[in-house]
Design a protein around this motif. Structure first.
Motif, PDB file in Angstrom:
ATOM      1  N   TRP A  16       0.831  -1.203   0.000  1.00  0.00           N
ATOM      2  CA  TRP A  16       0.000   0.000   0.000  1.00  0.00           C
ATOM      3  C   TRP A  16       0.868   1.257   0.000  1.00  0.00           C
ATOM      4  O   TRP A  16       0.610   2.194  -0.746  1.00  0.00           O
ATOM      5  CB  TRP A  16      -0.928  -0.037   1.218  1.00  0.00           C
ATOM      6  N   SER A  86      -4.128   2.997  12.026  1.00  0.00           N
ATOM      7  CA  SER A  86      -4.164   3.431  10.635  1.00  0.00           C
ATOM      8  C   SER A  86      -5.494   4.108  10.345  1.00  0.00           C
ATOM      9  O   SER A  86      -6.457   3.947  11.097  1.00  0.00           O
ATOM     10  CB  SER A  86      -4.003   2.225   9.705  1.00  0.00           C
ATOM     11  N   LEU A  89      -8.218   1.841   5.020  1.00  0.00           N
ATOM     12  CA  LEU A  89      -7.403   1.725   3.810  1.00  0.00           C
ATOM     13  C   LEU A  89      -8.243   1.260   2.623  1.00  0.00           C
ATOM     14  O   LEU A  89      -8.770   0.151   2.631  1.00  0.00           O
ATOM     15  CB  LEU A  89      -6.261   0.732   4.044  1.00  0.00           C
ATOM     16  N   GLU A  99     -12.953  -0.910   2.213  1.00  0.00           N
ATOM     17  CA  GLU A  99     -12.043  -0.158   3.078  1.00  0.00           C
ATOM     18  C   GLU A  99     -11.756  -1.018   4.293  1.00  0.00           C
ATOM     19  O   GLU A  99     -12.678  -1.350   5.053  1.00  0.00           O
ATOM     20  CB  GLU A  99     -12.646   1.179   3.508  1.00  0.00           C
ATOM     21  N   THR A 179      -4.091  -2.745  -3.767  1.00  0.00           N
ATOM     22  CA  THR A 179      -4.135  -1.358  -3.317  1.00  0.00           C
ATOM     23  C   THR A 179      -4.942  -0.512  -4.299  1.00  0.00           C
ATOM     24  O   THR A 179      -5.032  -0.825  -5.483  1.00  0.00           O
ATOM     25  CB  THR A 179      -2.711  -0.779  -3.182  1.00  0.00           C
ATOM     26  N   GLN A 182      -5.646   6.530  -2.761  1.00  0.00           N
ATOM     27  CA  GLN A 182      -6.235   7.100  -1.540  1.00  0.00           C
ATOM     28  C   GLN A 182      -7.230   8.169  -1.891  1.00  0.00           C
ATOM     29  O   GLN A 182      -7.128   8.881  -2.814  1.00  0.00           O
ATOM     30  CB  GLN A 182      -5.109   7.634  -0.669  1.00  0.00           C
TER      31      GLN A 182
END
Length: 182
Positions: A16, A86, A89, A99, A179, A182
Motif C-alpha cells: 500500500w 491506521s 485503507l 475499506e 491497493t 487514496q
C-alpha cells in the motif's frame, strides 16, 4: 495464526505504501487537534497531515470485551485490530472495492470495540453465528467479516444473513488485497 496475520498485514502495508506513495507521495488526511494519532508524520499544514500505518509498541487488550460478551474472539481479529493504528485503507479484493478497518488511536479502538460488541449482540439476537466486521463496502448493508469460529473471511449481507466465503483465512484474504488510490 496471529503471526501469520501480522506478517500478511505488514506485507499489505508495504504494498500500500509503495504503490500509493509512488503515485502521489505520502497520504494526507484532515487534521483534528483532539483526534491525534501516532500515525501522523509531520505537523499539519493547511488543516491536513501526512500519515502512515503505525505499529503499536504493545498489543491492545481485548479482555474486557471478551468478558462482556462471554465469547472468545478469534485470534486473527485480535491480531488485526490490536497491533496497528491506521486510517481506513481503500483496497479491493477480486474487484470488490472495500475499506479495511483499523483504529486511528486508542479512543478509536474503544469505539471500534463498542461497534463490534453491538454487531455481535445483534447477530446473537438474530441467532446467527458470530462474526467480526473487518472492512466496509459501498453498500452499508454489506460487510467483509471474519467468522469468529472458523476464521474464514466472508462477504456478509446484514439484511438477509447471507454469507459468501471470500477466503479461508485472514492471512489469505490480506495477501490477495490490491491497493487503490487514496
Amino acid at each position: 495464526m496471529s503471526d501469520q496475520v501480522l506478517s500478511a498485514l505488514e506485507q499489505f502495508f508495504l504494498r500500500w505504501q509503495r504503490d500509493g506513495e509512488g503515485r502521489r507521495g505520502l497520504p494526507l488526511c484532515d487534521w483534528e487537534a483532539d483526534w491525534r494519532s501516532p500515525c501522523e508524520l509531520d505537523e499539519p499544514r493547511e488543516g491536513r497531515v501526512a500519515w502512515r500505518p503505525f505499529q503499536r509498541e504493545q498489543a491492545a487488550d481485548f479482555t474486557a470485551m471478551v468478558n462482556a460478551l462471554e465469547l472468545t474472539l478469534h485470534p486473527s481479529a485480535i491480531a488485526l485490530f490490536g497491533h496497528w493504528f491506521s486510517r481506513p485503507l481503500p483496497c479491493s479484493f477480486k474487484g470488490l472495492r472495500i475499506e479495511l478497518i483499523l483504529p486511528w488511536n486508542d479512543a478509536d479502538l474503544d469505539l471500534l470495540k463498542e461497534n463490534l460488541i453491538g454487531h455481535l449482540l445483534m447477530l446473537r439476537k438474530l441467532k446467527r453465528s458470530p462474526s467480526l466486521f473487518i472492512a466496509t463496502t459501498r453498500n452499508e448493508m454489506t460487510l467483509v467479516s471474519l467468522d469468529n469460529e472458523s476464521g474464514q473471511v466472508w462477504l456478509e449481507w446484514l439484511d438477509s444473513g447471507r454469507r459468501l466465503t471470500l477466503a479461508p483465512s485472514l492471512p489469505a484474504f490480506l495477501a490477495r488485497l490490491e491497493t487503490l488510490p487514496q
